[in-house]
Design a protein around this motif. Structure first.
Motif, short mmCIF file in Angstrom:
data_model
loop_
_atom_site.label_atom_id
_atom_site.label_comp_id
_atom_site.label_asym_id
_atom_site.label_seq_id
_atom_site.Cartn_x
_atom_site.Cartn_y
_atom_site.Cartn_z
N TYR A 37 -0.30 7.40 16.10
CA TYR A 37 -1.70 7.15 16.49
C TYR A 37 -2.34 6.16 15.53
O TYR A 37 -3.55 6.17 15.30
CB TYR A 37 -2.48 8.47 16.53
CG TYR A 37 -2.16 9.29 17.76
CD1 TYR A 37 -2.95 9.21 18.90
CD2 TYR A 37 -1.03 10.10 17.79
CE1 TYR A 37 -2.63 9.94 20.04
CE2 TYR A 37 -0.72 10.84 18.93
CZ TYR A 37 -1.52 10.76 20.05
OH TYR A 37 -1.20 11.48 21.19
N VAL A 380 1.65 8.47 28.80
CA VAL A 380 1.12 7.27 28.15
C VAL A 380 -0.40 7.19 28.30
O VAL A 380 -1.11 6.84 27.34
CB VAL A 380 1.80 6.00 28.70
CG1 VAL A 380 1.09 4.75 28.20
CG2 VAL A 380 3.26 5.97 28.27
N TRP A 383 -1.87 9.51 25.86
CA TRP A 383 -1.59 8.99 24.52
C TRP A 383 -2.54 7.85 24.17
O TRP A 383 -3.02 7.75 23.04
CB TRP A 383 -0.13 8.53 24.48
CG TRP A 383 0.35 7.93 23.20
CD1 TRP A 383 0.67 8.60 22.06
CD2 TRP A 383 0.60 6.55 22.95
NE1 TRP A 383 1.11 7.70 21.10
CE2 TRP A 383 1.08 6.44 21.63
CE3 TRP A 383 0.47 5.38 23.71
CZ2 TRP A 383 1.42 5.22 21.05
CZ3 TRP A 383 0.82 4.17 23.14
CH2 TRP A 383 1.28 4.09 21.84
N LEU A 384 -2.84 7.00 25.14
CA LEU A 384 -3.76 5.89 24.89
C LEU A 384 -5.19 6.39 24.71
O LEU A 384 -5.92 5.91 23.83
CB LEU A 384 -3.70 4.90 26.06
CG LEU A 384 -2.41 4.09 26.21
CD1 LEU A 384 -2.40 3.35 27.54
CD2 LEU A 384 -2.24 3.10 25.06
N ARG A 385 -5.60 7.35 25.54
CA ARG A 385 -6.97 7.86 25.47
C ARG A 385 -7.21 8.73 24.25
O ARG A 385 -8.30 8.76 23.69
CB ARG A 385 -7.30 8.69 26.73
CG ARG A 385 -7.45 7.91 28.00
CD ARG A 385 -8.09 8.78 29.08
NE ARG A 385 -7.41 10.04 29.28
CZ ARG A 385 -6.43 10.22 30.19
NH1 ARG A 385 -6.06 9.21 30.94
NH2 ARG A 385 -5.86 11.40 30.33
N ARG A 397 -5.26 0.39 20.32
CA ARG A 397 -4.21 1.00 21.14
C ARG A 397 -4.32 0.59 22.60
O ARG A 397 -3.32 0.47 23.31
CB ARG A 397 -4.30 2.53 21.11
CG ARG A 397 -4.24 3.16 19.80
CD ARG A 397 -4.43 4.66 19.94
NE ARG A 397 -3.30 5.29 20.59
CZ ARG A 397 -2.13 5.49 20.01
NH1 ARG A 397 -1.94 5.08 18.78
NH2 ARG A 397 -1.16 6.08 20.64
N LEU A 398 -5.55 0.40 23.07
CA LEU A 398 -5.77 0.12 24.49
C LEU A 398 -5.23 -1.24 24.91
O LEU A 398 -5.13 -1.53 26.11
CB LEU A 398 -7.26 0.22 24.81
CG LEU A 398 -7.88 1.60 24.58
CD1 LEU A 398 -9.37 1.57 24.86
CD2 LEU A 398 -7.19 2.66 25.46
N HIS A 403 0.48 -0.35 26.77
CA HIS A 403 -0.82 -0.10 27.38
C HIS A 403 -0.81 -0.30 28.89
O HIS A 403 -1.67 0.24 29.60
CB HIS A 403 -1.89 -1.01 26.75
CG HIS A 403 -1.73 -2.45 27.11
ND1 HIS A 403 -0.88 -3.31 26.44
CD2 HIS A 403 -2.31 -3.20 28.09
CE1 HIS A 403 -0.94 -4.51 26.98
NE2 HIS A 403 -1.80 -4.48 27.98
N LYS A 406 0.55 2.97 32.14
CA LYS A 406 -0.26 4.19 32.22
C LYS A 406 0.28 5.18 33.26
O LYS A 406 -0.07 6.36 33.22
CB LYS A 406 -1.71 3.83 32.55
CG LYS A 406 -2.42 3.04 31.47
CD LYS A 406 -3.88 2.79 31.82
CE LYS A 406 -4.58 1.96 30.74
NZ LYS A 406 -4.09 0.58 30.70
#
Length: 888
Positions: A37, A380, A383-385, A397-398, A403, A406
């Motif tokens: 992260y 994913v 994980w991104l949010r 990260r976004l 990315h 999703k």
């Protein structure tokens, strides 16, 4: 049908969930992309080995010889302490990617020795030093070494000298789908008695700390003896029974699978008894680190063994239904029964394998394949949010790694290349895994191939996910090949009845993938393909996945040949499906014609004079297309130029008799497209019908290419086909460009000294099992067309001529020899390490490395790459097909 096959049938009939528990715990979760992260996308530094004992993972769990249920809610794995180490040995140690002189590398010795398809019996061996584990020495020595030096491994230290180590045999046996026996046998190989703390650990994956569910399961000590009860609404009622030894009752220790935030981040802890509580209690005497109420989400049964010199001690546990009055009364009999059933299963499987040594190699290769299953969880989008209960991830990260994937939401049991070094699936690795897996569990192999094509894996545009570090990268399109081969293996096992439902379901998804390749990787719609490094990394002049320093692009001989093979694989699948549904004849025709257009493009990609094929050299080359200097070949003799061998299919009367519309279209095409018909070999023999060879190579070209490949001064080594010609040892390929670019490609049989890719992509000349396997099978198909009259000099310059089938078998023998003892009792894969070669406690335990030294055959790279190197199990299997020369 033997007992293990009966269990497989019960699984198939949904009568018993024999796969509910298995070896699904990763060998390494720290340093993975899933647990990263960070703002800079550097997973190796975000979670480290030092952090791992204190850090509650979000996406999975790790352990030594661990098992879990198929949702990884409950895990069981042993831990150890020799009384000397500064930390409890709960997980395998290795170097992070930036630490190794050749990339990441596990620094332990462990072996997967046995496993059955239903995991009714499993056995592995872990070698644990009695001296302090040399963590710092391994880090500092590898940091000191450059790329020109070999990796410094655990066996290179002094810890195994004088045999001052424990051989720890970890065995599991199933009394039923939810009844698991665990036996840990500790052998003291030294000449002095030695103590060992053995701590079988039971823990619950942390599913409650992220803000998605308030439910928190629990482990607690039972009142009826040394056992641990499991309270989890999703699991059946379970209890871990811990047998007392002659000397002691095991001490039950409890903490929580929660992050020690105080240690790692200097912030408040979510629990008074954190994940590292058992470590701190045992090693540092911190009694307050474990829960005196004897409950929590992580627990251990602590045994202190005094193991006499040259002798052994045993610990036994049973994870089963609660309330068993005598859980160990039938333990020994059940374990022995499952051992005998495993022997019976492999006795039946290995009929025709005469050599005891070869049977041992094959059985361990298949054991490694089965041990390398892993629960893989990665959503994913989530994980991104980030998670509701945790701080929001950095904005970078976004727009960073993965990315645009999703839709990828994986939570399945998947075959891994190596559960420590590569604890994530890779599309083309997985395809190769499925061939040896199909030998023992065709249902699982088929499920794996289906899985990668599911909507929650495959991108909406049809791209298959490459691997966790970069799902959008491109692996060679071998999925159709693997699908066809697994179908044929399964068909043979089913008495000739093919699983057309499986074949059809994957075929439709691969239509999307084929279209993605055509739309995305054929730059100018000329049937010439790119694709980037395509798994071949350092054997070229440039990083083919990055913008070229010259500008322009590379017309890839391998990328184009892979697509030619893809087209033929799809054609062959369509013809098989046409037997029951004639509509597929139309699609078979489409792929037949597409193959011919690709073959024509590889012969002459434009009106210019440069082809990928060089008739004078007898080889295929990539072609560099630059904006200022035009087009010219990159004359590196590498695996790139051998991959055109893989695009081969034979259409004979047996194949064509049920597809009249396809035959009509084929004949029309060959009659009316003479420039394309010239690319197809065909003959008519009275009484045998018509036969066509579809290949990028025909007689003249194939002989020239084989002359290169079978030359011991070039590609042919004692242990298979090298990935780069040895010619480049004395004659490096030098690339010079008017923009002052000067690059060189030299033959290096092991790890390369170039940093072109960095990390562990350090090879220029080794032997790779998957590409060699493809060569072997391609030669078998060529023989099916040419027959015994067509002979080629083997080896080149020897004056001896052999049929293509004989050459295929000779290459097979060379590959198998990597693992077998030679006339001097030496195994090539062990290199010069005499302890591995001669010590009776080492010499028959095998590692299935990622690749092998092109000159000596020594194993290199990932040590437990049982994935594609497990193909040796398929090579060892005797050829029993009725049609000689066809892949078995």
């Amino acid at each position: 049908m033997n007992q293990e096959q009966q269990r497989q049938q019960e699984l198939r009939d949904k009568k018993a969930e024999w796969h509910r528990f298995g070896p699904y715990v990763s060998d390494r979760q720290w340093g993975t992309v899933r647990e990263d992260y960070s703002a800079d996308g550097q997973p190796w530094t975000y979670t480290t080995h030092d952090m791992a004992r204190s850090y509650a993972y979000r996406w999975g769990e790790e352990g030594i010889g661990g098992v879990s249920d198929d949702q990884q809610l409950l895990c069981l794995a042993p831990a150890f302490w020799n009384g000397q180490d500064a930390i409890l040995k709960e997980r395998l140690f290795g170097l992070a990617g930036p630490e190794g002189n050749h990339g990441e590398d596990v620094k332990e010795l462990y072996y997967y020795l046995d496993n059955t398809p239903t995991h009714s019996y499993m056995r592995m061996l872990y070698k644990y030093p009695q001296h302090a584990f040399p963590y710092d020495w391994l880090v500092t020595e590898n940091a000191r070494r450059g790329r020109d030096k070999p990796e410094f491994d655990l066996i290179d230290t002094l810890v195994f000298k004088q045999n001052r180590y424990f051989d720890i045999v970890i065995e599991y046996a199933k009394a039923g789908p939810d009844d698991l026996l665990l036996q840990i046998t500790v052998h003291n190989r030294g000449d002095q008695p030695a103590p060992l703390h053995v701590l079988p650990q039971l823990w619950l994956r942390n599913t409650w700390a992220w803000g998605h569910s308030q439910y928190k399961p629990e482990l607690r000590a039972s009142e009826s003896g040394p056992s641990i009860a499991v309270d989890h609404t999703t699991l059946p009622g379970l209890e871990l029974y811990c047998e007392p030894t002659d000397e002691q009752l095991p001490e039950l220790l409890f903490c929580d699978n929660e992050t020690n935030a105080r240690r790692l981040f200097q912030s408040k802890n979510p629990s008074a008894y954190c994940k590292d509580g058992i470590n701190d209690y045992l090693l540092h005497g911190r009694k307050q680190a474990v829960n005196p109420a004897r409950q929590g989400t992580k627990a251990a049964a602590h045994y202190l063994l005094q193991v006499p010199a040259g002798e052994s001690c045993t610990v036994r546990l049973r994870l089963a239904a609660p309330g068993l009055a005598q859980p160990f009364a039938d333990f020994a009999a059940l374990l022995e029964q499952r051992q005998q059933e495993a022997d019976a299963y492999y006795h039946d499987l290995q009929k025709g394998v005469e050599s005891t040594d070869a049977r041992n190699v094959q059985r361990q290769a298949l054991a490694g394949m089965l041990w390398s299953k892993q629960y893989y969880y990665y959503d994913v989008a989530q994980w991104l949010r980030g998670d509701p209960a945790l701080p929001e991830p950095p904005a970078s990260r976004l727009h960073g790694r993965n990315h645009n994937w999703k839709q990828l939401n994986n939570a399945d049991i998947i075959s891994m290349p190596d559960k420590w070094e590569y604890p994530w699936y890779a599309a083309w690795d997985l395809a190769f895994h499925c061939l040896p897996l199909a030998m023992v569990d065709a249902d699982f192999a088929k499920k794996q191939l289906r899985l990668l094509c599911r909507d929650w894996y495959m991108a909406p545009n049809g791209q298959l996910p490459a691997y966790e570090w970069k799902f959008g990268d491109v692996n060679p399109p071998v999925h159709a090949y693997a699908t066809w081969r697994v179908y044929k293996i399964d068909q043979k096992q089913r008495g000739g009845k093919g699983d057309t439902a499986f074949l059809e379901s994957v075929f439709h998804r691969l239509l999307l993938n084929f279209t993605w390749w055509v739309n995305r990787k054929d730059r100018d719609n000329r049937n010439v393909f790119e694709g980037g490094f395509l798994g071949l990394d350092n054997i070229g002049v440039f990083d083919r996945s990055a913008p070229l320093p010259t500008g322009g692009y590379i017309e890839q001989a391998d990328g184009t040949a892979w697509m030619a093979m893809f087209a033929l694989n799809m054609m062959r699948i369509a013809l098989e499906l046409s037997r029951t549904n004639p509509v597929y004849q139309d699609l078979a025709s489409k792929f037949f014609e597409h193959f011919l257009y690709i073959a024509q493009a590889m012969t002459r990609v434009s009106d210019e004079s440069i082809d990928m094929w060089d008739d004078e050299d007898g080889f295929y080359y990539d072609v560099l297309n630059t904006p200022d200097s035009g087009r010219f070949p990159l004359r590196v003799r590498s695996m790139v130029g051998l991959i055109p061998l893989f695009a081969v299919e034979v259409l004979d009367t047996a194949t064509l008799q049920d597809v009249p519309w396809f035959v009509s279209r084929l004949n029309w095409f060959l009659d009316n497209r003479p420039e394309l018909a010239a690319l197809v070999s065909r003959w008519q023999e009275p009484g045998k019908g018509q036969r066509h060879l579809l290949s990028l190579l025909r007689g003249h070209r194939m002989k020239l290419l084989l002359r290169r490949m079978l030359d011991e001064a070039e590609f042919l080594s004692e242990h298979g086909v090298r990935s780069l010609s040895r010619h480049h040892l004395q004659h490096p390929y030098v690339f010079e460009h008017e923009s002052d670019i000067n690059a060189k490609v030299s033959y290096e049989p092991a790890e390369s000294t170039t940093s072109l890719f960095g990390g562990n992509s350090n090879w220029r000349g080794p032997v790779w099992m998957p590409t060699n396997f493809m060569i072997v099978e391609s030669l078998q198909r060529f023989y099916h067309y040419y027959g015994p009259e067509f002979k080629v000099e083997y080896p080149t310059g020897s004056g001896t001529y052999c049929t293509i089938l004989e050459i295929s078998q000779a290459l097979t023998d060379r590959l198998i020899k990597l693992f077998l003892r030679d006339e001097n009792g030496q195994r090539a894969c062990f290199g010069t390490n005499q302890q591995m070669q001669t010590d009776p406690h080492f010499r028959d335990h095998l590692l299935f490395h990622e690749y092998f030294n092109g000159d000596t055959g020594e194993g290199l790279g990932a040590t437990h790459q049982t994935g594609w190197t497990g193909l040796v199990a398929k090579l060892i299997q005797p050829h029993t097909d009725e049609m000689p020369g066809m892949p078995k």
